[in-house]
Each structure stands twice: as structure tokens, then as C-alpha cells.
Design a protein around this motif. Structure first.
Motif, PDB file in Angstrom:
ATOM      1  N   TYR A 204      13.723   4.511   9.998  1.00 13.06           N
ATOM      2  CA  TYR A 204      13.007   5.223  11.059  1.00 13.06           C
ATOM      3  C   TYR A 204      12.754   4.359  12.293  1.00 13.06           C
ATOM      4  O   TYR A 204      11.991   4.740  13.183  1.00 13.06           O
ATOM      5  CB  TYR A 204      11.680   5.775  10.520  1.00 13.06           C
TER       6      TYR A 204
ATOM      7  N   ASN B 299       4.670   7.662   2.188  1.00 12.21           N
ATOM      8  CA  ASN B 299       5.071   8.200   0.883  1.00 12.21           C
ATOM      9  C   ASN B 299       6.503   7.828   0.537  1.00 12.21           C
ATOM     10  O   ASN B 299       6.816   7.514  -0.613  1.00 12.21           O
ATOM     11  CB  ASN B 299       4.890   9.721   0.852  1.00 12.21           C
ATOM     12  N   GLU B 300       7.365   7.856   1.520  1.00 14.60           N
ATOM     13  CA  GLU B 300       8.761   7.491   1.280  1.00 14.60           C
ATOM     14  C   GLU B 300       8.864   6.009   0.891  1.00 14.60           C
ATOM     15  O   GLU B 300       9.600   5.653  -0.033  1.00 14.60           O
ATOM     16  CB  GLU B 300       9.599   7.779   2.529  1.00 14.60           C
TER      17      GLU B 300
ATOM     18  N   LYS C 186       4.330  10.732   5.840  1.00 15.33           N
ATOM     19  CA  LYS C 186       5.697  10.930   5.340  1.00 15.33           C
ATOM     20  C   LYS C 186       6.389   9.577   5.138  1.00 15.33           C
ATOM     21  O   LYS C 186       6.986   9.325   4.089  1.00 15.33           O
ATOM     22  CB  LYS C 186       6.501  11.781   6.323  1.00 15.33           C
ATOM     23  N   TYR C 187       6.283   8.684   6.139  1.00 12.72           N
ATOM     24  CA  TYR C 187       6.909   7.369   6.042  1.00 12.72           C
ATOM     25  C   TYR C 187       6.261   6.545   4.925  1.00 12.72           C
ATOM     26  O   TYR C 187       6.950   5.853   4.169  1.00 12.72           O
ATOM     27  CB  TYR C 187       6.802   6.605   7.362  1.00 12.72           C
TER      28      TYR C 187
ATOM     29  N   ASP D 146       0.798  13.256  10.017  1.00 13.72           N
ATOM     30  CA  ASP D 146       1.785  13.789   9.069  1.00 13.72           C
ATOM     31  C   ASP D 146       3.051  12.934   9.029  1.00 13.72           C
ATOM     32  O   ASP D 146       3.608  12.682   7.954  1.00 13.72           O
ATOM     33  CB  ASP D 146       2.151  15.236   9.428  1.00 13.72           C
ATOM     34  N   GLU D 147       3.512  12.483  10.192  1.00 15.98           N
ATOM     35  CA  GLU D 147       4.700  11.630  10.230  1.00 15.98           C
ATOM     36  C   GLU D 147       4.427  10.302   9.523  1.00 15.98           C
ATOM     37  O   GLU D 147       5.242   9.837   8.722  1.00 15.98           O
ATOM     38  CB  GLU D 147       5.117  11.352  11.679  1.00 15.98           C
ATOM     39  N   ARG D 148       3.282   9.700   9.831  1.00 22.70           N
ATOM     40  CA  ARG D 148       2.949   8.420   9.207  1.00 22.70           C
ATOM     41  C   ARG D 148       2.840   8.556   7.694  1.00 22.70           C
ATOM     42  O   ARG D 148       3.337   7.715   6.944  1.00 22.70           O
ATOM     43  CB  ARG D 148       1.644   7.860   9.796  1.00 22.70           C
TER      44      ARG D 148
END
Length: 99
Positions: free
Chosen positions: A33, A18-19, A15-16, A11-13
Motif C-alpha cells: 500500500y 488487519n491485513e 483494513k491495513y 476504516d482504511e487504517r
């Protein structure tokens, strides 16, 4: 200086990734990050290719040639046969043109 390894959840990866895709800049997101830009680029590439930020293990194993020496010899032999075929065809063309 103690080294530590940061672990990221999928999920964190995502998120990064997509950003970075939204902003169009891997470097800015990586700096934000505290990530290495090449790591973020690899996650993006995998996300586009597999729909996940990490490449599936079975895909990686499938890409590896198990016996590369045997494969090399086989391809080399095929190439030599093709070269011989080309030489024969050229000789035939020369003979045909002389007639």
C-alpha cells in the motif's frame, strides 16, 4: 518536487492493520500500500492498545507530566531521604553488632 500528505480514514487504517496481523508481516503490507513500515507499526500498536489506529488525545495529554521540574525536585528529595534512612540503618546495624 511537490510534497503531498496522504490522508487515511479509520476504516482504511483498520483494513491495513488487519491485513498485516493476518499475514504476520508489516513490511509486505506496507510495501503493498506504499506506506512507511513504522507508520503501519504505530497503527497496529495503537489498535492493540486503544482499539483504534490513532491514540486518543486525552490519553496522550494524561501521560505528559505538566510540571516536570517540580516533579523532579520532589522525587530527588524523596531519594535523598531514602539514602539518609539507609545510612542511619547501616549505622544502627554496625553499633548493634559491636555490642
Amino acid at each position: 518536487m511537490d510534497k503531498f500528505i496522504r490522508r487515511f480514514t479509520e476504516d482504511e487504517r483498520v483494513k491495513y492493520v488487519n491485513e498485516a496481523l493476518e499475514y504476520g508481516s508489516n513490511i509486505l503490507v506496507a510495501k503493498k500500500y506504499d506506506l512507511h513500515p513504522s507508520l503501519l507499526s504505530r497503527w497496529i500498536s495503537n489498535y492493540r492498545r486503544y482499539g483504534k489506529t490513532l491514540a486518543p488525545k486525552e490519553q496522550i495529554e494524561k501521560d505528559i507530566i505538566p510540571n516536570y521540574k517540580k516533579e523532579y525536585k520532589k522525587i530527588k528529595k524523596e531519594l535523598e531521604e531514602k539514602d539518609l534512612e539507609i545510612k542511619i540503618l547501616r549505622d544502627l546495624l554496625k553499633k548493634k553488632n559491636l555490642l
